[in-house]
Design an enzyme around this catalytic site. Structure first.
Site, PDB file in Angstrom:
ATOM      1  N   SER A 227      30.314  47.814 -18.589  1.00 51.68           N
ATOM      2  CA  SER A 227      30.688  47.229 -17.299  1.00 51.68           C
ATOM      3  C   SER A 227      29.732  46.157 -16.762  1.00 51.68           C
ATOM      4  O   SER A 227      29.961  45.645 -15.678  1.00 51.68           O
ATOM      5  CB  SER A 227      30.809  48.347 -16.259  1.00 51.68           C
TER       6      SER A 227
ATOM      7  N   THR B  40      39.275  45.887 -13.067  1.00 51.34           N
ATOM      8  CA  THR B  40      38.463  45.107 -12.127  1.00 51.34           C
ATOM      9  C   THR B  40      39.212  43.853 -11.649  1.00 51.34           C
ATOM     10  O   THR B  40      40.060  43.321 -12.380  1.00 51.34           O
ATOM     11  CB  THR B  40      37.162  44.662 -12.828  1.00 51.34           C
ATOM     12  N   ASP B  41      38.858  43.370 -10.467  1.00 54.90           N
ATOM     13  CA  ASP B  41      39.478  42.114 -10.010  1.00 54.90           C
ATOM     14  C   ASP B  41      38.841  40.910 -10.707  1.00 54.90           C
ATOM     15  O   ASP B  41      39.282  39.780 -10.501  1.00 54.90           O
ATOM     16  CB  ASP B  41      39.417  41.990  -8.479  1.00 54.90           C
ATOM     17  N   GLU B  42      37.803  41.157 -11.525  1.00 57.68           N
ATOM     18  CA  GLU B  42      37.194  40.024 -12.250  1.00 57.68           C
ATOM     19  C   GLU B  42      38.158  39.436 -13.279  1.00 57.68           C
ATOM     20  O   GLU B  42      37.940  38.336 -13.772  1.00 57.68           O
ATOM     21  CB  GLU B  42      35.879  40.448 -12.897  1.00 57.68           C
TER      22      GLU B  42
ATOM     23  N   TYR C 155      32.961  40.277 -20.437  1.00 57.54           N
ATOM     24  CA  TYR C 155      33.341  41.525 -19.745  1.00 57.54           C
ATOM     25  C   TYR C 155      34.753  41.421 -19.177  1.00 57.54           C
ATOM     26  O   TYR C 155      35.619  42.253 -19.470  1.00 57.54           O
ATOM     27  CB  TYR C 155      32.341  41.841 -18.621  1.00 57.54           C
ATOM     28  N   SER C 156      34.996  40.357 -18.366  1.00 53.16           N
ATOM     29  CA  SER C 156      36.311  40.277 -17.714  1.00 53.16           C
ATOM     30  C   SER C 156      37.413  40.029 -18.741  1.00 53.16           C
ATOM     31  O   SER C 156      38.538  40.510 -18.581  1.00 53.16           O
ATOM     32  CB  SER C 156      36.317  39.224 -16.604  1.00 53.16           C
TER      33      SER C 156
ATOM     34  N   LYS D  98      38.256  43.383 -20.217  1.00 50.17           N
ATOM     35  CA  LYS D  98      39.031  44.206 -19.279  1.00 50.17           C
ATOM     36  C   LYS D  98      40.459  43.662 -19.157  1.00 50.17           C
ATOM     37  O   LYS D  98      41.423  44.430 -19.076  1.00 50.17           O
ATOM     38  CB  LYS D  98      38.362  44.238 -17.894  1.00 50.17           C
TER      39      LYS D  98
HETATM   40  P1  NAD Z   1      29.429  52.406 -15.535  1.00 55.91           P
HETATM   41  O1  NAD Z   1      28.875  51.437 -16.529  1.00 55.91           O
HETATM   42  O2  NAD Z   1      28.535  52.905 -14.442  1.00 55.91           O
HETATM   43  O3  NAD Z   1      29.986  53.709 -16.287  1.00 55.91           O
HETATM   44  C1  NAD Z   1      30.770  53.604 -17.441  1.00 55.91           C
HETATM   45  C2  NAD Z   1      30.844  54.979 -18.103  1.00 55.91           C
HETATM   46  O4  NAD Z   1      31.671  54.855 -19.280  1.00 55.91           O
HETATM   47  C3  NAD Z   1      29.486  55.506 -18.552  1.00 55.91           C
HETATM   48  O5  NAD Z   1      29.347  56.860 -18.190  1.00 55.91           O
HETATM   49  C4  NAD Z   1      29.525  55.341 -20.072  1.00 55.91           C
HETATM   50  O6  NAD Z   1      28.767  56.328 -20.756  1.00 55.91           O
HETATM   51  C5  NAD Z   1      31.015  55.478 -20.366  1.00 55.91           C
HETATM   52  N1  NAD Z   1      31.395  54.775 -21.594  1.00 55.91           N
HETATM   53  C6  NAD Z   1      31.124  53.489 -21.944  1.00 55.91           C
HETATM   54  N2  NAD Z   1      31.641  53.205 -23.152  1.00 55.91           N
HETATM   55  C7  NAD Z   1      32.260  54.343 -23.579  1.00 55.91           C
HETATM   56  C8  NAD Z   1      32.966  54.687 -24.771  1.00 55.91           C
HETATM   57  N3  NAD Z   1      33.113  53.799 -25.756  1.00 55.91           N
HETATM   58  N4  NAD Z   1      33.470  55.940 -24.884  1.00 55.91           N
HETATM   59  C9  NAD Z   1      33.299  56.849 -23.880  1.00 55.91           C
HETATM   60  N5  NAD Z   1      32.625  56.583 -22.749  1.00 55.91           N
HETATM   61  C10 NAD Z   1      32.105  55.348 -22.592  1.00 55.91           C
HETATM   62  O7  NAD Z   1      30.736  51.707 -14.961  1.00 55.91           O
HETATM   63  P2  NAD Z   1      31.372  51.812 -13.499  1.00 55.91           P
HETATM   64  O8  NAD Z   1      30.734  50.785 -12.657  1.00 55.91           O
HETATM   65  O9  NAD Z   1      31.395  53.228 -13.066  1.00 55.91           O
HETATM   66  O10 NAD Z   1      32.860  51.315 -13.816  1.00 55.91           O
HETATM   67  C11 NAD Z   1      33.871  52.231 -14.201  1.00 55.91           C
HETATM   68  C12 NAD Z   1      35.173  51.481 -14.416  1.00 55.91           C
HETATM   69  O11 NAD Z   1      35.547  50.811 -13.222  1.00 55.91           O
HETATM   70  C13 NAD Z   1      35.079  50.398 -15.495  1.00 55.91           C
HETATM   71  O12 NAD Z   1      36.278  50.409 -16.243  1.00 55.91           O
HETATM   72  C14 NAD Z   1      34.934  49.103 -14.717  1.00 55.91           C
HETATM   73  O13 NAD Z   1      35.486  48.012 -15.435  1.00 55.91           O
HETATM   74  C15 NAD Z   1      35.732  49.429 -13.472  1.00 55.91           C
HETATM   75  N6  NAD Z   1      35.305  48.713 -12.265  1.00 55.91           N
HETATM   76  C16 NAD Z   1      33.988  48.723 -11.878  1.00 55.91           C
HETATM   77  C17 NAD Z   1      33.594  48.058 -10.696  1.00 55.91           C
HETATM   78  C18 NAD Z   1      32.159  48.072 -10.210  1.00 55.91           C
HETATM   79  O14 NAD Z   1      31.842  47.362  -9.223  1.00 55.91           O
HETATM   80  N7  NAD Z   1      31.255  48.849 -10.800  1.00 55.91           N
HETATM   81  C19 NAD Z   1      34.555  47.396  -9.939  1.00 55.91           C
HETATM   82  C20 NAD Z   1      35.906  47.421 -10.370  1.00 55.91           C
HETATM   83  C21 NAD Z   1      36.258  48.088 -11.525  1.00 55.91           C
END
Ligand code: NAD
Length: 297
Positions: free
Chosen positions: A93, A142-144, A167-168, A171
């Site tokens: 992420s 994500t909105d990205e 990344y985006s 996603k």
């Molecule tokens: P993060 O990086 O904190 O957590 C990601 C989790 O996924 C971790 O626990 C990691 O161990 C696990 N992971 C990664 N690759 C993996 C794999 N191959 N198999 C199994 N587990 C795996 O991310 P986050 O910030 O909690 O984001 C969670 C989701 O929300 C993501 O899909 C991200 O795109 C989306 N998102 C995040 C944000 C933000 O601001 N953080 C905003 C919008 C959407």
């Protein structure tokens, strides 16, 4: 009691969502997480002994599987736990890391999502009709995927995809695969696209925790460009509540944008963090602005 298979539950948003589902919504949760550098099982210490909580360490990425096969362990995990639904958050992420190493993002976000879709589809096809009709695959994105926020506009669900970082792009690709599995195979899916989150359990490399740590430790505060980039910010527990709402009430095969109506230029947000931190650290308010360092975007 609903049994929900949550991926990425040891991450920032995932741990907040698992806490909500277990403590307030009385759901059972099977947390599937690879425990990458970003996953922290200690974020779930208060939950690990709760009835209805299961943890499975598994990497969703890996070689793309052939037409109907998916990684054996993922399939057997579905068989063992018999979930009523899937909420998929697991992903790489961090945008900066995706610039240094895009391959891992394709593996986790594209192949990982594909493997999970494939396993979910095989499982869903064999469910009794009633369970099949109630099954949901909620993909958290994500909105990205929409690119940069214009000065006075908001993204809508109709905004065209315009990803600019690995990344985006990864996603966006995962979103397209989720839609393809709904349209082609009838898998009941819903997608949510959310703006930037802040709050507890975030990995310290992300903007807000990084800046707080750097202010405390008198380290430079790197600001990209002139800091004019605009981002919308949402408190992570509000995101978890929105996911829960979409999960229960969202229409199948729809996309829902989630945001905070809380847009900030990076530089303005940083100055607010500085003022709050300076006050808490008993420093002259605004004095830590000297730590701001402008770097090439
Ligand atoms: P993060 O990086 O904190 O957590 C990601 C989790 O996924 C971790 O626990 C990691 O161990 C696990 N992971 C990664 N690759 C993996 C794999 N191959 N198999 C199994 N587990 C795996 O991310 P986050 O910030 O909690 O984001 C969670 C989701 O929300 C993501 O899909 C991200 O795109 C989306 N998102 C995040 C944000 C933000 O601001 N953080 C905003 C919008 C959407």
């Amino acid at each position: 009691m609903k049994k929900i298979l949550v991926t990425g539950g040891a991450g920032f948003i995932g741990s907040n969502l698992v806490r909500l589902l277990l403590k307030e919504k009385s759901s059972s949760v099977i947390n599937v997480d690879k425990l990458s550098y970003a996953g922290n099982s200690e974020s779930l210490n208060d939950l690990k002994d709760m009835p209805g909580y299961f943890f499975e360490q598994l990497d969703l990425g890996g070689a793309p599987s052939s037409s109907s096969a998916s990684p054996k362990s993922l399939q057997s995990l579905f068989q063992e736990h018999q979930p009523d639904a899937v909420i998929h958050l697991a992903a790489e992420s961090h945008v900066d890391r995706s610039i240094d190493g895009p391959g891992e993002f394709i593996q986790a976000n594209v192949i990982g999502t594909y493997n999970l879709l494939q396993a979910s589809l095989q499982y869903w096809k064999k469910l009794p009709v009633d369970a099949q009709s109630k099954f949901r695959f909620l993909h958290v994105s994500t909105d990205e995927v929409y690119g940069s926020l214009a000065d006075n506009g908001l993204f809508t669900e109709e905004t065209k995809y315009d990803p600019h970082s690995p990344y985006s792009a990864s996603k966006a690709s995962s979103d397209h695969f989720v839609r393809a599995f709904a349209d082609t195979y009838g898998l009941p899916t819903v997608i949510s696209n959310c703006s930037n989150n802040y709050g507890p359990y975030q990995f310290p490399e992300k903007l807000i925790p990084l800046f707080i740590n750097n202010i405390v430790n008198n380290k430079p505060l790197p600001v990209y460009g002139s800091g004019e980039n605009v981002r919308d910010w949402l408190y992570v527990e509000d995101h978890a509540n929105a996911i829960d709402k979409i999960f229960h009430f969202g229409e199948l095969n729809q996309t829902y944008n989630i945001g905070g109506f809380n847009e900030w230029k990076n530089i303005d947000l940083i100055k607010v963090i500085i003022r709050v931190a300076d006050k808490l650290l008993n420093r002259e308010i605004g004095s830590s602005e000297k730590l701001i360092t402008y770097v090439n975007d």
